[in-house]
Write a protein that holds these residues in place. Structure first.
Motif, PDB file in Angstrom:
ATOM      1  N   LYS A   8       0.833  -1.201   0.000  1.00 52.50           N
ATOM      2  CA  LYS A   8       0.000   0.000   0.000  1.00 52.50           C
ATOM      3  C   LYS A   8       0.867   1.249   0.000  1.00 52.50           C
ATOM      4  N   ALA A   9       0.499   2.201  -0.841  1.00 54.95           N
ATOM      5  CA  ALA A   9       1.262   3.455  -0.954  1.00 54.95           C
ATOM      6  C   ALA A   9       1.226   4.236   0.357  1.00 54.95           C
ATOM      7  N   ALA A  10       0.107   4.170   1.075  1.00 52.61           N
ATOM      8  CA  ALA A  10      -0.009   4.902   2.343  1.00 52.61           C
ATOM      9  C   ALA A  10       1.008   4.410   3.365  1.00 52.61           C
ATOM     10  N   HIS A  11       1.286   3.118   3.376  1.00 55.37           N
ATOM     11  CA  HIS A  11       2.278   2.571   4.304  1.00 55.37           C
ATOM     12  C   HIS A  11       3.681   3.054   3.941  1.00 55.37           C
ATOM     13  N   PHE A  12       3.986   3.021   2.646  1.00 56.72           N
ATOM     14  CA  PHE A  12       5.298   3.493   2.199  1.00 56.72           C
ATOM     15  C   PHE A  12       5.471   4.981   2.503  1.00 56.72           C
ATOM     16  N   LEU A  13       4.424   5.777   2.267  1.00 49.55           N
ATOM     17  CA  LEU A  13       4.481   7.206   2.566  1.00 49.55           C
ATOM     18  C   LEU A  13       4.707   7.439   4.058  1.00 49.55           C
ATOM     19  N   GLY A  14       4.068   6.641   4.893  1.00 47.95           N
ATOM     20  CA  GLY A  14       4.268   6.751   6.342  1.00 47.95           C
ATOM     21  C   GLY A  14       5.708   6.493   6.732  1.00 47.95           C
ATOM     22  N   PHE A  15       6.309   5.447   6.167  1.00 46.59           N
ATOM     23  CA  PHE A  15       7.707   5.148   6.465  1.00 46.59           C
ATOM     24  C   PHE A  15       8.639   6.235   5.926  1.00 46.59           C
ATOM     25  N   ALA A  16       8.310   6.781   4.762  1.00 46.20           N
ATOM     26  CA  ALA A  16       9.125   7.860   4.192  1.00 46.20           C
ATOM     27  C   ALA A  16       9.067   9.098   5.084  1.00 46.20           C
ATOM     28  N   ARG A  17       7.879   9.434   5.578  1.00 48.82           N
ATOM     29  CA  ARG A  17       7.745  10.591   6.477  1.00 48.82           C
ATOM     30  C   ARG A  17       8.444  10.336   7.808  1.00 48.82           C
ATOM     31  N   LEU A  18       8.372   9.103   8.295  1.00 48.60           N
ATOM     32  CA  LEU A  18       9.086   8.761   9.524  1.00 48.60           C
ATOM     33  C   LEU A  18      10.590   8.902   9.330  1.00 48.60           C
ATOM     34  N   ALA A  19      11.092   8.467   8.183  1.00 45.87           N
ATOM     35  CA  ALA A  19      12.522   8.611   7.886  1.00 45.87           C
ATOM     36  C   ALA A  19      12.913  10.084   7.849  1.00 45.87           C
ATOM     37  N   CYS A  20      12.079  10.924   7.262  1.00 42.05           N
ATOM     38  CA  CYS A  20      12.364  12.366   7.220  1.00 42.05           C
ATOM     39  C   CYS A  20      12.361  12.963   8.622  1.00 42.05           C
ATOM     40  N   ALA A  21      11.447  12.501   9.466  1.00 47.97           N
ATOM     41  CA  ALA A  21      11.416  12.985  10.850  1.00 47.97           C
ATOM     42  C   ALA A  21      12.691  12.601  11.584  1.00 47.97           C
ATOM     43  N   VAL A  22      13.170  11.392  11.359  1.00 48.79           N
ATOM     44  CA  VAL A  22      14.420  10.941  11.997  1.00 48.79           C
ATOM     45  C   VAL A  22      15.594  11.764  11.479  1.00 48.79           C
ATOM     46  N   ILE A  23      15.621  12.029  10.181  1.00 47.11           N
ATOM     47  CA  ILE A  23      16.686  12.852   9.599  1.00 47.11           C
ATOM     48  C   ILE A  23      16.679  14.242  10.222  1.00 47.11           C
ATOM     49  N   CYS A  24      15.505  14.852  10.335  1.00 48.25           N
ATOM     50  CA  CYS A  24      15.399  16.191  10.940  1.00 48.25           C
ATOM     51  C   CYS A  24      15.814  16.166  12.410  1.00 48.25           C
ATOM     52  N   TYR A  25      15.406  15.135  13.128  1.00 47.32           N
ATOM     53  CA  TYR A  25      15.779  15.018  14.541  1.00 47.32           C
ATOM     54  C   TYR A  25      17.300  14.911  14.693  1.00 47.32           C
ATOM     55  N   ARG A  26      17.909  14.047  13.886  1.00 51.46           N
ATOM     56  CA  ARG A  26      19.374  13.887  13.964  1.00 51.46           C
ATOM     57  C   ARG A  26      20.088  15.193  13.639  1.00 51.46           C
ATOM     58  N   ARG A  27      19.575  15.912  12.652  1.00 50.16           N
ATOM     59  CA  ARG A  27      20.188  17.199  12.279  1.00 50.16           C
ATOM     60  C   ARG A  27      20.036  18.218  13.408  1.00 50.16           C
ATOM     61  N   ALA A  28      18.859  18.245  14.046  1.00 51.34           N
ATOM     62  CA  ALA A  28      18.622  19.178  15.154  1.00 51.34           C
ATOM     63  C   ALA A  28      19.536  18.857  16.331  1.00 51.34           C
ATOM     64  N   VAL A  29      19.716  17.579  16.625  1.00 50.07           N
ATOM     65  CA  VAL A  29      20.614  17.185  17.719  1.00 50.07           C
ATOM     66  C   VAL A  29      22.041  17.597  17.394  1.00 50.07           C
ATOM     67  N   LYS A  30      22.450  17.381  16.150  1.00 53.05           N
ATOM     68  CA  LYS A  30      23.803  17.751  15.731  1.00 53.05           C
ATOM     69  C   LYS A  30      24.015  19.259  15.847  1.00 53.05           C
ATOM     70  N   LEU A  31      23.028  20.060  15.398  1.00 48.91           N
ATOM     71  CA  LEU A  31      23.140  21.511  15.503  1.00 48.91           C
ATOM     72  C   LEU A  31      23.141  21.966  16.958  1.00 48.91           C
ATOM     73  N   ASP A  32      22.337  21.299  17.786  1.00 49.52           N
ATOM     74  CA  ASP A  32      22.269  21.638  19.206  1.00 49.52           C
ATOM     75  C   ASP A  32      23.620  21.368  19.886  1.00 49.52           C
ATOM     76  N   LEU A  33      24.236  20.246  19.533  1.00 45.61           N
ATOM     77  CA  LEU A  33      25.547  19.925  20.100  1.00 45.61           C
ATOM     78  C   LEU A  33      26.584  20.941  19.659  1.00 45.61           C
ATOM     79  N   LEU A  34      26.517  21.374  18.407  1.00 47.55           N
ATOM     80  CA  LEU A  34      27.476  22.350  17.912  1.00 47.55           C
ATOM     81  C   LEU A  34      27.334  23.696  18.630  1.00 47.55           C
ATOM     82  N   THR A  35      26.099  24.123  18.883  1.00 52.66           N
ATOM     83  CA  THR A  35      25.900  25.412  19.533  1.00 52.66           C
ATOM     84  C   THR A  35      26.243  25.347  21.014  1.00 52.66           C
ATOM     85  N   HIS A  36      26.056  24.204  21.647  1.00 55.30           N
ATOM     86  CA  HIS A  36      26.391  24.081  23.077  1.00 55.30           C
ATOM     87  C   HIS A  36      27.892  23.950  23.296  1.00 55.30           C
TER      88      HIS A  36
END
Length: 136
Positions: free
Chosen positions: A104-132
């Motif tokens: 189902k396309a909806a399942h694949f889209l859900g996993f793709a959005r979850l992957a993007c959320a993880v990517i954004c989270y990792r980037r935010a953590v990396k930026l937070d570590l750099l600023t601290h």
């Protein structure tokens, strides 16, 4: 950072989903004032050099920076294209997305959005570590 996720069939030309991707981008909040509804300009490769794509951007008030087929070299998009290719590569690191297992396309889209959320989270953590670690 991934700004939007839109899926389509693998045998469908990218320019056919162009408007859906542009509309999917959420408003960008600045430090002050109202959130900007659309980006100011959009860089794209020759695969999007169609009158329909340029008209869609013009209707939305976005400056088109699209390489022209048969005229411009693909090398002119260099650093802008690198950003896109790098972001796509981040998504390909998720094995579930590298090869589609969901029926189902909806399942694949859900996993793709979850992957993007993880990517954004990792980037935010990396930026937070750099600023601290480097207080100004």
């Amino acid at each position: 950072m991934p700004l939007a996720v839109v899926i389509s069939a693998a045998n469908r030309n990218d320019h056919l989903t162009f408007e859906a991707v542009v509309d999917e981008v959420a408003p960008v909040a600045g430090p002050v004032g109202r959130p900007r509804r659309r980006p100011r300009k959009l860089h794209a490769d020759k695969g999007y050099d169609y009158p329909a794509c340029r008209k869609a951007l013009r209707r939305r008030g976005i400056v088109a920076r699209i390489a022209r087929r048969g005229i411009e070299s693909a090398k002119r998009l260099g650093r802008h294209r690198y950003v896109i290719e790098r972001t796509l590569e981040w998504g390909s690191r998720f094995r579930r997305l590298a090869r589609r297992h969901e029926r189902k396309a909806a399942h694949f889209l859900g996993f793709a959005r979850l992957a993007c959320a993880v990517i954004c989270y990792r980037r935010a953590v990396k930026l937070d570590l750099l600023t601290h670690n480097n207080p100004k």
